[in-house]
Write a protein that holds these residues in place. Sequence first.
Motif, PDB file in Angstrom:
ATOM      1  N   UNK A 168       0.720  -0.978  -0.035  1.00  0.00           N
ATOM      2  CA  UNK A 168      -0.616   0.070   0.116  1.00  0.00           C
ATOM      3  C   UNK A 168       0.637   1.816  -0.263  1.00  0.00           C
ATOM      4  N   UNK A 169       0.338   2.642  -0.399  1.00  0.00           N
ATOM      5  CA  UNK A 169       0.716   3.423  -0.405  1.00  0.00           C
ATOM      6  C   UNK A 169       0.918   4.382   0.980  1.00  0.00           C
ATOM      7  N   UNK A 170       1.711   4.301   1.809  1.00  0.00           N
ATOM      8  CA  UNK A 170       1.096   4.835   3.185  1.00  0.00           C
ATOM      9  C   UNK A 170       0.950   6.504   2.976  1.00  0.00           C
ATOM     10  N   UNK A 171       1.777   7.216   2.022  1.00  0.00           N
ATOM     11  CA  UNK A 171       1.306   8.623   1.908  1.00  0.00           C
ATOM     12  C   UNK A 171      -0.341   8.841   2.124  1.00  0.00           C
ATOM     13  N   UNK A 172      -1.120   7.600   1.783  1.00  0.00           N
ATOM     14  CA  UNK A 172      -2.245   7.744   1.979  1.00  0.00           C
ATOM     15  C   UNK A 172      -3.346   7.659   3.182  1.00  0.00           C
ATOM     16  N   UNK A 173      -1.931   7.411   4.175  1.00  0.00           N
ATOM     17  CA  UNK A 173      -2.957   6.946   5.625  1.00  0.00           C
ATOM     18  C   UNK A 173      -3.954   6.004   5.047  1.00  0.00           C
ATOM     19  N   UNK A 174      -4.148   5.727   6.796  1.00  0.00           N
ATOM     20  CA  UNK A 174      -4.254   4.390   6.798  1.00  0.00           C
ATOM     21  C   UNK A 174      -5.623   4.224   7.019  1.00  0.00           C
ATOM     22  N   UNK A 175      -6.891   5.574   6.790  1.00  0.00           N
ATOM     23  CA  UNK A 175      -8.235   5.015   6.537  1.00  0.00           C
ATOM     24  C   UNK A 175      -8.099   5.160   4.152  1.00  0.00           C
TER      25      UNK A 175
END
Length: 279
Positions: A168-175
């Motif tokens: 996943x792309x961590x920059x997009x946040x947990x949600x």
Amino acid sequence: MTTVLPSGACNAHCHVFGPRERFPYAANASFVPAVDAPREALYALNDRLGLHRCVVVQSACHGFDNTVTQDALAGRPGAYRGIALLPTDVPESELKRLDAAGFRGVRFNYMRHLGRPTPIDEVLRLARRFAPLGWHLQLHGDPGMLTELAQAIASAPVPVVIDHIGRIDASRGLDQPDFSVLRRLLDHDHVWVKVSGIDRISAEGPPYADALPFARALVAEQGDRVLWGNDWPHPNHRGPVPDEDLLVALIYEIAPTEAARQRLLVDNPHQLYRFGDEA
């Protein structure tokens, strides 16, 4: 300062490359490493870091010839396990031979840079064949893979291990939706995840502060089905190659309690890879 890890700690995801004079790279390899990463270098690194068990994942650069990985297992019998790359029509005799050599699963890549993916229906047919061995599937793909293959993963006849936090792309946040898909898949008791590759999902780089919350959440939510590895020697890595000591030190951020680290590094790998079952 040396990070103290529990006795029997496992590096559950790494690779060996070459030496190419002894283990040539595949003629149709999707990539060829610039330098070799032989088993002796892996042994020395794991020993220095306090990682006494290890899972060597066959690399696409060596293709379906698993000899290089088998050689790494043979040098540390009982303490090292392997994950193979195999065609879906592999003979039964080869599955049994690899099992005796310490292999415990088969990896399939769904990353574009690693070539055309194997159709999932063929993968599941193979999984039904190796289920009696106690093996599992290991899937490596981008976030779209989780959505596209979610139904197949949920219905798989063997345990399924998802690599590197689903990329996943961590920059997009947990949600973000991609992380929600991964979390829903982990509601199935046969689905596992590797909280390796925080350096791959991070948009910020070391010390990967944007990626740590994802690994920490998975350890907190699915502590009995998470695994950790350093992904040495970090093939096809974008950006600076991670510092191995930093990755190990960050285990304390990912799994902040002694009990969580025991499950992540010792108990869970022991269950999935069956260390010591030759005795």
